[in-house]
Design a protein around this motif. Structure first.
Motif, mmCIF file in Angstrom:
data_model
loop_
_atom_site.group_PDB
_atom_site.id
_atom_site.type_symbol
_atom_site.label_atom_id
_atom_site.label_comp_id
_atom_site.label_asym_id
_atom_site.label_seq_id
_atom_site.Cartn_x
_atom_site.Cartn_y
_atom_site.Cartn_z
ATOM 1 N N GLY A 5 -2.369 6.819 -8.450
ATOM 2 C CA GLY A 5 -1.153 7.614 -8.605
ATOM 3 C C GLY A 5 -0.701 7.650 -10.058
ATOM 4 O O GLY A 5 -1.156 6.852 -10.893
ATOM 5 N N LEU A 6 0.192 8.566 -10.348
ATOM 6 C CA LEU A 6 0.677 8.715 -11.718
ATOM 7 C C LEU A 6 1.509 7.512 -12.159
ATOM 8 O O LEU A 6 1.512 7.146 -13.337
ATOM 9 C CB LEU A 6 1.489 10.005 -11.838
ATOM 10 N N GLY A 7 2.245 6.915 -11.214
ATOM 11 C CA GLY A 7 2.990 5.704 -11.540
ATOM 12 C C GLY A 7 2.058 4.577 -11.949
ATOM 13 O O GLY A 7 2.345 3.826 -12.897
ATOM 14 N N TYR A 8 0.938 4.468 -11.242
ATOM 15 C CA TYR A 8 -0.072 3.466 -11.602
ATOM 16 C C TYR A 8 -0.633 3.735 -12.992
ATOM 17 O O TYR A 8 -0.813 2.808 -13.797
ATOM 18 C CB TYR A 8 -1.197 3.488 -10.567
ATOM 19 N N LEU A 9 -0.891 5.010 -13.295
ATOM 20 C CA LEU A 9 -1.407 5.363 -14.621
ATOM 21 C C LEU A 9 -0.422 4.981 -15.718
ATOM 22 O O LEU A 9 -0.816 4.496 -16.786
ATOM 23 C CB LEU A 9 -1.699 6.867 -14.687
ATOM 24 N N ILE A 10 0.885 5.222 -15.465
ATOM 25 C CA ILE A 10 1.907 4.902 -16.459
ATOM 26 C C ILE A 10 1.954 3.397 -16.720
ATOM 27 O O ILE A 10 2.019 2.951 -17.875
ATOM 28 C CB ILE A 10 3.281 5.421 -16.004
ATOM 29 N N VAL A 11 1.907 2.601 -15.649
ATOM 30 C CA VAL A 11 1.931 1.147 -15.801
ATOM 31 C C VAL A 11 0.695 0.667 -16.560
ATOM 32 O O VAL A 11 0.781 -0.144 -17.501
ATOM 33 C CB VAL A 11 2.026 0.464 -14.423
ATOM 34 N N GLY A 39 7.874 2.986 -6.414
ATOM 35 C CA GLY A 39 6.977 2.233 -5.544
ATOM 36 C C GLY A 39 5.621 2.000 -6.188
ATOM 37 O O GLY A 39 5.045 0.906 -6.068
ATOM 38 N N GLU A 40 5.102 3.012 -6.894
ATOM 39 C CA GLU A 40 3.809 2.854 -7.558
ATOM 40 C C GLU A 40 3.894 1.863 -8.715
ATOM 41 O O GLU A 40 2.903 1.205 -9.046
ATOM 42 C CB GLU A 40 3.311 4.214 -8.055
ATOM 43 N N PHE A 41 5.063 1.764 -9.330
ATOM 44 C CA PHE A 41 5.248 0.743 -10.365
ATOM 45 C C PHE A 41 5.067 -0.659 -9.781
ATOM 46 O O PHE A 41 4.532 -1.553 -10.439
ATOM 47 C CB PHE A 41 6.639 0.853 -10.983
ATOM 48 N N LEU A 42 5.548 -0.843 -8.547
ATOM 49 C CA LEU A 42 5.542 -2.169 -7.928
ATOM 50 C C LEU A 42 4.204 -2.497 -7.284
ATOM 51 O O LEU A 42 3.696 -3.608 -7.425
ATOM 52 C CB LEU A 42 6.659 -2.257 -6.879
ATOM 53 N N VAL A 43 3.659 -1.541 -6.532
ATOM 54 C CA VAL A 43 2.435 -1.819 -5.791
ATOM 55 C C VAL A 43 1.645 -0.527 -5.632
ATOM 56 O O VAL A 43 1.992 0.322 -4.831
ATOM 57 C CB VAL A 43 2.744 -2.452 -4.419
ATOM 58 N N SER A 44 0.586 -0.402 -6.397
ATOM 59 C CA SER A 44 -0.252 0.778 -6.295
ATOM 60 C C SER A 44 -1.541 0.562 -7.064
ATOM 61 O O SER A 44 -1.570 -0.129 -8.083
ATOM 62 C CB SER A 44 0.471 2.018 -6.835
ATOM 63 N N LYS A 45 -2.605 1.180 -6.547
ATOM 64 C CA LYS A 45 -3.882 1.172 -7.247
ATOM 65 C C LYS A 45 -4.306 2.585 -7.614
ATOM 66 O O LYS A 45 -5.424 2.802 -8.085
ATOM 67 C CB LYS A 45 -4.950 0.503 -6.379
ATOM 68 N N GLY A 79 0.823 -1.204 0.000
ATOM 69 C CA GLY A 79 0.000 0.000 0.000
ATOM 70 C C GLY A 79 0.854 1.248 0.000
ATOM 71 O O GLY A 79 2.037 1.218 -0.358
ATOM 72 N N MET A 80 0.262 2.347 0.454
ATOM 73 C CA MET A 80 0.957 3.625 0.457
ATOM 74 C C MET A 80 2.190 3.599 1.348
ATOM 75 O O MET A 80 3.192 4.251 1.044
ATOM 76 C CB MET A 80 0.016 4.742 0.924
ATOM 77 N N SER A 81 2.139 2.837 2.445
ATOM 78 C CA SER A 81 3.282 2.780 3.360
ATOM 79 C C SER A 81 4.534 2.262 2.666
ATOM 80 O O SER A 81 5.637 2.777 2.872
ATOM 81 C CB SER A 81 2.943 1.898 4.567
ATOM 82 N N ALA A 82 4.383 1.236 1.815
ATOM 83 C CA ALA A 82 5.539 0.698 1.088
ATOM 84 C C ALA A 82 6.099 1.723 0.112
ATOM 85 O O ALA A 82 7.321 1.845 -0.057
ATOM 86 C CB ALA A 82 5.141 -0.575 0.340
#
Length: 268
Positions: free
Chosen positions: A218-224, A210-216, A134-137
């Motif tokens: 965020g902008l990193g999630y959008l990119i993935v 971090g968002e690339f690895l684990v996120s639902k 989650g966000m903590s990671a």
């Protein structure tokens, strides 16, 4: 009749003109890049499906702005700010502790260099298992990337503080705490803010990793997500928004530095 400026007025006028020229050149470079990018895509010199184009990015931005784009931006900014602040607080605390203990500083110096060279992204699975998916990671990843840089920057700055000033204070019987608060810390305010400018970018990099690895979200999630469904326009839009966020945060740190330096000079 042309006004004759004094040397001081001429100096201030030259500084102002230089700042204006710098901003104008920066804006020109951005506009030139946008126009060139659009032209190359229009003429087919670059593939607009892969590299997108400014007009396509504007279209996808308008579409996403009507849905949940603001939420993804908010999540990334929040994670970045939390990771940045935690990294700064911990980094400053560790640096101060190392300055107060030269022995510990000597022991830890090589380990800090090794830790800084390690690819933090490789510890992603360990961080996820430890901090949770989650966000903590994501915040832990941001702190891990920015923390060591803060410690190295500040420790180096503390070590290069004017020895003559420190020797003078010692000759007057000053304690180590007084030396730090009266000389070392004020002397390294520029170093501190320079490290903050670097860390705000590193924190953003850590958040996106971090968002690339684990996120639902965020902008990193959008990119993935966009990469998986081959929506390159969305990828490029997210990257540009990240650049804008980094730009704004960088200038906020610069503004904070000006305020702090003015306050210090006023007190002096």
């Amino acid at each position: 009749m042309k006004k004759i400026l004094s040397p001081r007025e001429k100096y201030l006028h030259d500084i102002k003109q230089r700042k204006i020229s710098t901003v104008v050149c920066q804006i020109f470079i951005v506009l030139f890049f946008i126009v060139l990018w659009e032209a190359l895509a229009f003429w087919g010199i670059i593939d607009p499906f892969i590299f997108s184009s400014p007009s396509r990015i504007v279209k996808i931005f308008v579409i996403m702005a009507q849905t949940d784009l603001h939420y993804h931006i908010m999540i990334t900014v929040l994670e970045t700010l939390i990771g940045f602040l935690l990294g700064v607080v911990l980094g400053v605390a560790i640096s101060v502790g190392l300055w107060f203990s030269p022995f510990l500083n000597g022991v830890m110096a090589p380990y800090l260099v090794v830790l800084n060279s390690l690819p933090k992204i490789a510890l992603g699975p360990v961080i996820i298992v430890w901090a949770g998916a989650g966000m903590s990671a994501i915040i832990v990843m941001a702190v891990a990337i920015s923390l060591i840089v803060t410690v190295l920057e500040l420790s180096g700055g503390f070590a290069t503080t004017d020895k003559n000033l420190i020797t003078t204070l010692i000759s007057f019987g000053a304690t180590r705490k007084q030396i730090f608060t009266k000389v070392v810390l004020p002397y390294n305010i520029p170093v501190l803010f320079q490290s903050l400018k670097v860390n705000i970018g590193l924190s953003l990099v850590g958040v996106i990793a971090g968002e690339f690895l684990v996120s639902k979200a965020g902008l990193g999630y959008l990119i993935v997500y966009a990469g998986q469904v081959f929506k390159m326009d969305l990828v490029m839009m997210s990257v540009i928004i990240l650049g804008v966020i980094a730009f704004i945060m960088y200038h906020l740190v610069s503004f904070a530095r000006q305020i702090v330096e003015k306050k210090i000079n006023h007190n002096i």
